[in-house]
Design a protein around this motif. Structure first.
Motif, PDB file in Angstrom:
ATOM      1  N   ARG A 261      38.723  47.325  33.322  1.00  0.00           N
ATOM      2  CA  ARG A 261      38.773  46.215  32.114  1.00  0.00           C
ATOM      3  C   ARG A 261      38.366  44.899  32.323  1.00  0.00           C
ATOM      4  NH1 ARG A 261      44.619  48.237  31.907  1.00  0.00           N
ATOM      5  NH2 ARG A 261      44.538  49.838  30.594  1.00  0.00           N
ATOM      6  N   GLN A 262      38.615  44.305  33.603  1.00  0.00           N
ATOM      7  CA  GLN A 262      37.983  43.186  33.693  1.00  0.00           C
ATOM      8  C   GLN A 262      36.578  43.090  33.932  1.00  0.00           C
ATOM      9  OE1 GLN A 262      39.986  40.423  33.534  1.00  0.00           O
ATOM     10  NE2 GLN A 262      41.696  42.068  32.785  1.00  0.00           N
ATOM     11  N   ASP A 263      35.912  43.868  34.664  1.00  0.00           N
ATOM     12  CA  ASP A 263      34.521  44.146  34.654  1.00  0.00           C
ATOM     13  C   ASP A 263      34.039  43.897  33.240  1.00  0.00           C
ATOM     14  OD1 ASP A 263      34.507  44.440  37.477  1.00  0.00           O
ATOM     15  OD2 ASP A 263      34.271  46.486  37.417  1.00  0.00           O
ATOM     16  N   GLU A 264      34.406  44.659  32.220  1.00  0.00           N
ATOM     17  CA  GLU A 264      33.917  44.458  30.832  1.00  0.00           C
ATOM     18  C   GLU A 264      34.038  43.440  30.206  1.00  0.00           C
ATOM     19  OE1 GLU A 264      33.692  48.389  28.026  1.00  0.00           O
ATOM     20  OE2 GLU A 264      35.660  47.362  28.181  1.00  0.00           O
ATOM     21  N   ILE A 265      34.881  42.333  30.668  1.00  0.00           N
ATOM     22  CA  ILE A 265      35.015  41.093  29.832  1.00  0.00           C
ATOM     23  C   ILE A 265      34.351  39.870  30.938  1.00  0.00           C
ATOM     24  CG2 ILE A 265      36.652  41.797  28.716  1.00  0.00           C
ATOM     25  CD1 ILE A 265      38.843  40.163  30.035  1.00  0.00           C
ATOM     26  N   GLY A 266      33.787  40.518  32.142  1.00  0.00           N
ATOM     27  CA  GLY A 266      33.220  39.289  32.886  1.00  0.00           C
ATOM     28  C   GLY A 266      34.247  38.499  33.750  1.00  0.00           C
ATOM     29  N   THR A 267      35.408  38.988  34.068  1.00  0.00           N
ATOM     30  CA  THR A 267      36.416  38.103  34.947  1.00  0.00           C
ATOM     31  C   THR A 267      35.945  38.342  36.478  1.00  0.00           C
ATOM     32  OG1 THR A 267      38.116  38.832  33.371  1.00  0.00           O
ATOM     33  CG2 THR A 267      38.867  38.120  35.809  1.00  0.00           C
ATOM     34  N   PRO A 268      35.386  37.288  36.873  1.00  0.00           N
ATOM     35  CA  PRO A 268      34.966  37.322  38.216  1.00  0.00           C
ATOM     36  C   PRO A 268      35.686  37.689  39.533  1.00  0.00           C
ATOM     37  CG  PRO A 268      34.942  35.143  37.662  1.00  0.00           C
ATOM     38  CD  PRO A 268      35.246  35.695  36.385  1.00  0.00           C
ATOM     39  N   TYR A 269      36.740  37.442  39.455  1.00  0.00           N
ATOM     40  CA  TYR A 269      37.680  37.773  40.643  1.00  0.00           C
ATOM     41  C   TYR A 269      39.081  38.495  40.161  1.00  0.00           C
ATOM     42  CZ  TYR A 269      34.516  34.641  42.862  1.00  0.00           C
ATOM     43  OH  TYR A 269      33.337  33.853  43.319  1.00  0.00           O
ATOM     44  N   CYS A 270      39.546  39.504  40.942  1.00  0.00           N
ATOM     45  CA  CYS A 270      40.668  40.114  40.741  1.00  0.00           C
ATOM     46  C   CYS A 270      41.434  40.230  42.328  1.00  0.00           C
ATOM     47  CB  CYS A 270      40.421  41.572  40.390  1.00  0.00           C
ATOM     48  SG  CYS A 270      39.651  41.599  38.776  1.00  0.00           S
ATOM     49  N   VAL A 271      42.699  39.847  41.895  1.00  0.00           N
ATOM     50  CA  VAL A 271      43.744  39.771  43.064  1.00  0.00           C
ATOM     51  C   VAL A 271      44.709  40.761  43.028  1.00  0.00           C
ATOM     52  CG1 VAL A 271      45.579  38.323  43.816  1.00  0.00           C
ATOM     53  CG2 VAL A 271      43.511  37.095  43.419  1.00  0.00           C
ATOM     54  N   THR A 272      44.923  41.746  43.985  1.00  0.00           N
ATOM     55  CA  THR A 272      45.936  42.668  44.082  1.00  0.00           C
ATOM     56  C   THR A 272      46.782  42.649  45.159  1.00  0.00           C
ATOM     57  OG1 THR A 272      44.086  44.129  43.068  1.00  0.00           O
ATOM     58  CG2 THR A 272      46.037  45.200  44.193  1.00  0.00           C
ATOM     59  N   VAL A 273      48.002  42.640  44.291  1.00  0.00           N
ATOM     60  CA  VAL A 273      49.207  42.553  45.498  1.00  0.00           C
ATOM     61  C   VAL A 273      49.515  44.201  45.987  1.00  0.00           C
ATOM     62  CG1 VAL A 273      51.628  42.355  45.537  1.00  0.00           C
ATOM     63  CG2 VAL A 273      50.143  40.688  44.303  1.00  0.00           C
ATOM     64  N   ASP A 274      49.437  44.451  47.113  1.00  0.00           N
ATOM     65  CA  ASP A 274      49.733  45.687  47.880  1.00  0.00           C
ATOM     66  C   ASP A 274      51.101  45.769  48.941  1.00  0.00           C
ATOM     67  OD1 ASP A 274      48.585  44.478  50.143  1.00  0.00           O
ATOM     68  OD2 ASP A 274      46.616  45.637  49.728  1.00  0.00           O
ATOM     69  N   TYR A 275      51.019  46.797  49.616  1.00  0.00           N
ATOM     70  CA  TYR A 275      52.243  46.906  50.492  1.00  0.00           C
ATOM     71  C   TYR A 275      52.283  45.717  51.617  1.00  0.00           C
ATOM     72  CZ  TYR A 275      54.169  51.087  48.667  1.00  0.00           C
ATOM     73  OH  TYR A 275      54.839  51.877  47.833  1.00  0.00           O
ATOM     74  N   ASP A 276      50.734  45.596  52.096  1.00  0.00           N
ATOM     75  CA  ASP A 276      50.603  44.371  53.113  1.00  0.00           C
ATOM     76  C   ASP A 276      51.323  43.107  52.522  1.00  0.00           C
ATOM     77  OD1 ASP A 276      49.491  46.536  54.799  1.00  0.00           O
ATOM     78  OD2 ASP A 276      47.675  45.648  54.702  1.00  0.00           O
ATOM     79  N   SER A 277      50.935  42.998  51.347  1.00  0.00           N
ATOM     80  CA  SER A 277      51.388  41.648  50.597  1.00  0.00           C
ATOM     81  C   SER A 277      52.737  41.329  50.740  1.00  0.00           C
ATOM     82  CB  SER A 277      50.937  41.728  49.094  1.00  0.00           C
ATOM     83  OG  SER A 277      49.648  42.233  48.899  1.00  0.00           O
ATOM     84  N   LEU A 278      53.440  42.582  50.744  1.00  0.00           N
ATOM     85  CA  LEU A 278      54.778  42.389  50.896  1.00  0.00           C
ATOM     86  C   LEU A 278      55.426  42.094  52.114  1.00  0.00           C
ATOM     87  CD1 LEU A 278      55.813  45.476  48.466  1.00  0.00           C
ATOM     88  CD2 LEU A 278      55.720  43.101  47.841  1.00  0.00           C
ATOM     89  N   GLU A 279      54.469  42.534  53.157  1.00  0.00           N
ATOM     90  CA  GLU A 279      54.987  42.372  54.725  1.00  0.00           C
ATOM     91  C   GLU A 279      54.557  40.941  55.268  1.00  0.00           C
ATOM     92  OE1 GLU A 279      55.542  45.010  57.103  1.00  0.00           O
ATOM     93  OE2 GLU A 279      56.290  45.895  55.345  1.00  0.00           O
ATOM     94  N   ASP A 280      53.237  40.647  54.805  1.00  0.00           N
ATOM     95  CA  ASP A 280      52.828  39.172  55.374  1.00  0.00           C
ATOM     96  C   ASP A 280      52.097  38.305  54.381  1.00  0.00           C
ATOM     97  OD1 ASP A 280      50.406  40.496  54.244  1.00  0.00           O
ATOM     98  OD2 ASP A 280      49.462  40.859  56.435  1.00  0.00           O
ATOM     99  N   ASP A 281      52.602  38.636  52.952  1.00  0.00           N
ATOM    100  CA  ASP A 281      52.219  37.579  52.262  1.00  0.00           C
ATOM    101  C   ASP A 281      50.654  37.224  52.172  1.00  0.00           C
ATOM    102  OD1 ASP A 281      53.506  36.426  50.044  1.00  0.00           O
ATOM    103  OD2 ASP A 281      53.238  34.301  50.876  1.00  0.00           O
ATOM    104  N   THR A 282      49.717  38.192  52.049  1.00  0.00           N
ATOM    105  CA  THR A 282      48.526  37.846  51.778  1.00  0.00           C
ATOM    106  C   THR A 282      48.139  38.947  50.534  1.00  0.00           C
ATOM    107  OG1 THR A 282      47.991  40.244  53.015  1.00  0.00           O
ATOM    108  CG2 THR A 282      47.864  38.004  54.332  1.00  0.00           C
TER     109      THR A 282
END
Length: 493
Positions: A435-456
RNA sequence: GCGGUUGUGGUCCAGCCUGGUUAGGACUCAAGCUUCCCAAGCUUGAUGCCCGGGUUCGAAUCCCGGCAACCGCACCA
């Protein structure tokens, strides 16, 4: 190459632009900008202002009305030159311009003839329809300007402006004084203009109501070049794609190669090139500066180059901007008609400044970005300059459980405070990237399991689809430096 | 403005010629389930015959008019 129908469909589906008054069947020549189109257009206009106002110390924006009284457009020449006498064939129904028929067939200038004179002339000289030799009817006035009546009884005639420039020229003397007599100085404006086109076509390419972004630079030829000399030198050897009048093929030429043109004009050609190359990020084989021939250009233009963009959806090279050396035509016209002094004192003499006009069709430029940016294949996406994309960043939870949803929302709030950010939880992660590709959004940030561990979080870049992992505490700063091109997004894995 | 083609959910298309159950499909969208990174799957749901008139017992379908889009012509100081 962008397919017109596919791109139209995407623009409608996702919220960029579509025909106006749609629910009542529409009216040709008018377009609406949806929520994404509006962002893109606003961003483009901001970028335009930043770049072109930055060219001169004394360059500023002004805004003037859409409605102009009759006298203004009479003085500018629009009342005469923007209206034509059309003659329709009684047999095949084709319309022709009366003055062209007379000039082409009899070889006599029809300049200044009114419809009665043209009709009489055509009858006397027995001019037939050039298409079918049928009899021609009476001439009828056709004016490209929308006229209207001003005042409660409509006692005064006016027009919707056919170009934004006249409002600027009329403010020359006032701003010259308000800006404390600096020369050269520039007045830019962005706004709507209106032309009652006979046949609007090709989406936003030919509209009846459209937006112009114009910069009028006022200068006295013998006295301007010093202050620009240095800036010119920085540009002088850069090769730019040029198609000169009378030439068959375009060539890469430097500004120095164009030495038959005034330096001040060449300098602005160079800046137009920079805008398309560096700001709109068009590749150099997709745009060019084309010089108009004597026959093509308007009588008041001494030099005229258009910026043309090779747009697949519109079938090839199309004009999106122009650089016009209008001489002192405009100020002289207004000086004579209004009786107001438009000259400036220089070395004990009074001179009417000349004008270089940088004129951009906003809608056409937006379309050019979409056309050239639209990439289809395994993945459909729009390659837009990151700083003018409708959204700069989108934030997703990898999955909607175990706290990722909540954390993604927090990060969205963080980013949305300084970027145009978007948050999406529906569908799969792949769907959200798409969806973001189709409207030209250059960056997508994703929160995954590691995010919950180390805040990345991971951050993905649109053109490569590469991802890198960043600390949430660095996210704002890093994103900022990518968008401002201080830092290159690079996957080190 | 002229000629040709076309107009069906948000998008793309079938149905129209030969009028008749509840207008069908794909994608999309929403809610939920599932899912450890690129349009997956499952369940449920939402949305449509361009507008107006006519013919007919009955019109998405036939006829007339309008509007719009596409292609060509003309036009685009």
């Amino acid at each position: 190459m962008a397919d017109k129908e596919e791109l139209d469909s995407l623009c409608k589906r996702r919220g960029f632009l579509w025909p106006s008054s749609e629910i009542y069947g529409g009216e040709a020549g008018f377009y609406d900008y949806g929520h994404l189109g509006a962002r893109l257009r606003d961003n483009w206009e901001r970028m335009w202002k930043d770049f072109f106002l930055g060219l001169g110390e004394h360059y500023h924006m002004i805004y003037t009305p859409n409605i102009l009284p009759y006298r203004v457009l009479e003085s500018s020449g629009h009342v005469d030159h923007f209206s034509d006498v059309l003659v329709q064939c009684k047999r095949c129904g084709n319309s022709h311009r009366g003055d062209h028929l007379i000039e082409d067939i009899i070889g006599v200038s029809a300049e200044g003839m009114n419809k009665g004179e043209i009709s009489t002339f055509i009858l006397e000289k027995e001019i037939d329809c050039p298409d079918c030799q049928g009899d021609l009817g009476e001439g009828e006035d056709f004016n490209m300007m929308f006229d209207l009546d001003i005042g409660p009884k409509g006692e005064r005639k006016g027009f919707l402006r056919p170009e934004t420039a006249q409002g600027t020229y009329m403010n020359f003397a006032r701003e010259y004084r308000a800006l404390r007599r600096k020369m050269p100085f520039g007045l830019a404006t962005i706004g709507s203009a209106f032309r009652n086109e006979i046949s609007p076509r090709q989406g936003v390419y030919r509209l009846r109501e459209f937006r112009q972004a114009e910069l009028q630079i006022f200068f006295v030829p013998e006295y301007n070049q010093g202050s620009f000399a240095e800036a010119y030198e920085n540009l002088s050897t850069k090769k730019i794609p040029v198609l000169r009048a009378g030439c068959e093929e375009q060539k890469k030429m430097s500004l120095d190669d164009l030495d038959d043109l005034p330096k001040f004009y060449r300098y602005h050609l160079g800046k137009m090139f920079e805008f398309y190359s560096h700001k709109m990020e068009l590749s150099e084989d997709k745009f060019r500066l084309r010089e108009l021939s004597e026959e093509e250009k308007a009588f008041y233009n001494r030099i005229h180059f258009d910026v043309e963009v090779d747009m697949g959806s519109l079938g090839g090279w199309k004009e999106v901007a122009g650089l016009h050396y209008r001489g002192d035509y405009d100020l002289t016209q207004h000086q004579e008609s209004s009786g107001q002094k438009m000259s400036v004192p220089i070395d004990g003499e009074r001179k009417v400044p000349h004008v270089i006009e940088l004129s951009f069709g906003v809608d056409r430029n937006i379309w050019a970005l979409l056309d050239l940016g639209y990439i289809t294949g395994d993945r459909d996406w729009i390659d837009l300059p990151v700083d003018i994309a409708p959204y700069q960043v989108a934030v997703f939870p990898l999955m909607r459980k175990d706290g990722m949803l909540e954390r993604s929302r927090e990060i969205y709030d963080l980013l949305n405070s300084c970027f145009n950010a978007f948050w999406d939880k529906s569908g799969s992660i792949g769907k959200r990237y798409a969806r973001q590709d189709e409207i030209g959004t250059p960056y997508c940030v994703t929160v995954d399991y590691d995010s919950l561990e180390d805040d990345t979080v991971t951050i993905r870049e649109i053109s490569s689809t590469d991802q890198i992992r960043l600390k949430v505490s660095d996210l704002k700063q890093e994103l900022w430096s990518y968008i401002n091109k201080e830092k290159v997004f690079k996957n080190n894995n």
